[in-house]
Design an enzyme around this catalytic site. Structure first.
Site: not given
Length: 336
Positions: A125, A275, A278
């Protein structure tokens, strides 16, 4: 004076007959003995397990941090973590992150594990690793950088003088089978660039990139009008026909050669304000699809704020992400 043996006998009677014997106790037992019995009853009720935690956020992507540096594995189960992430009955968060002691092999400083708000475990993450690094610094493990073992491999966050954190995210994974995606490769290195995919009754042009976790990147002309975010996001996340491990989904609007705007539907967490992986994946996808030129630091605007991404495509192929991580509060939470 009533004897201790008598009190124990009364307590045994209460444990057998429960509430029906309360009226009898009130009428037949002296007040002093009643207090003793009540105390014994209270002592038998197990106290809830308390978990010490700290709360951090990176552009609104918020996490519960647990100090497990004396452990090899997380102190909470996925089910307990899911309950802790509940915003009504728990602390609330997009995930629980555990700071663990480093593995015995490899030159690591720490190990990071994370459970999403639905109890699933992602490989990595991006916003979480920045929060993890700030947590370590606040715990007193102050360093210019940390080498962290994750399920996505080694990740190195670097603490900047201005308070931001730059993370060496490593090179992107582009080979379709390794993302993983079953979409037919149509670009160099057996990768997927602007490939056609049918999902949720619509035809999409999809880019598949992994930053240790899978991402499905879709470019649109207008983020507000070209998608039905609440329906398209979860449908694409769960499209296991083409993304067998499920996928994070990023919808991206190109604002300029150095500015991208995105909305994200995260695998295992749903819509979030930011994110990090992302933002890295979509920058790589934008360059590979010819949406923006390479060689620039790219500003990625997420619902929670901006991240800055650099892809060293022509040199070491690594992706670097820079952004904030902020302490919110700390406390103890009861596991229910």
């Amino acid at each position: 004076m009533i004897s201790r043996r008598s009190v124990r006998s009364v307590f045994l009677l209460l444990s057998i007959f429960g509430e029906s014997s309360n009226a009898w106790m009130t009428s037949k037992i002296p007040q002093s003995a009643r207090r003793t019995v009540t105390a014994l009853q209270a002592a038998t009720v197990a106290s809830p397990t308390l978990v010490e935690f700290s709360k951090y956020e990176g552009l609104g992507n918020d996490f519960i941090l647990i100090d497990d540096r004396d452990r090899d594995t997380p102190s909470l189960t996925p089910e307990e973590s899911e309950k802790l992430c509940d915003r009504n009955f728990g602390v609330g968060g997009d995930g629980v992150i555990f700071a663990l002691k480093p593995p015995s092999e490899g030159d690591y400083d720490f190990r990071m594990r994370i459970y999403n708000s639905d109890g699933s475990e992602p490989e990595m993450c991006g916003n979480g690793i920045r929060c993890f690094a700030q947590f370590l610094k606040d715990l007193g493990a102050d360093a210019e950088s940390y080498k962290v073992d994750t399920l996505a491999g080694p990740i190195v966050p670097i603490m900047n003088a201005d308070g931001t954190i730059t993370v060496d995210m490593g090179p992107p994974i582009l080979k379709a089978a390794n993302v993983p995606t079953t979409l037919a490769s149509n670009a160099e290195d057996d990768s997927v660039v602007e490939q056609t995919m049918e999902c949720n009754g619509k035809t999409w042009k999809v880019n598949a990139v992994s930053m240790g976790n899978p991402h499905c990147i879709i470019f649109v002309d207008d983020l507000e009008n070209d998608i039905d975010f609440e329906r398209d996001g979860p449908a694409l996340e769960a499209c296991t026909e083409f993304f067998p491990a499920k996928t994070n989904v990023e919808f991206v609007q190109v604002m300029s050669d150095t500015h991208l705007k995105m909305k994200v539907w995260e695998r295992g967490a749903g819509p979030t304000l930011a994110c990090g992986t992302g933002a890295c994946a979509l920058t790589v996808a934008a360059i590979r699809a010819g949406k923006i030129p390479s060689g620039n630091k790219v500003r990625v605007t997420l619902p929670g704020g901006d991240l800055f991404i650099e892809w060293n495509k022509g040199t070491d192929n690594k992706v670097f992400m820079t952004g904030p991580a902020v302490f919110s509060f700390q406390g103890k939470a009861a596991l229910k």
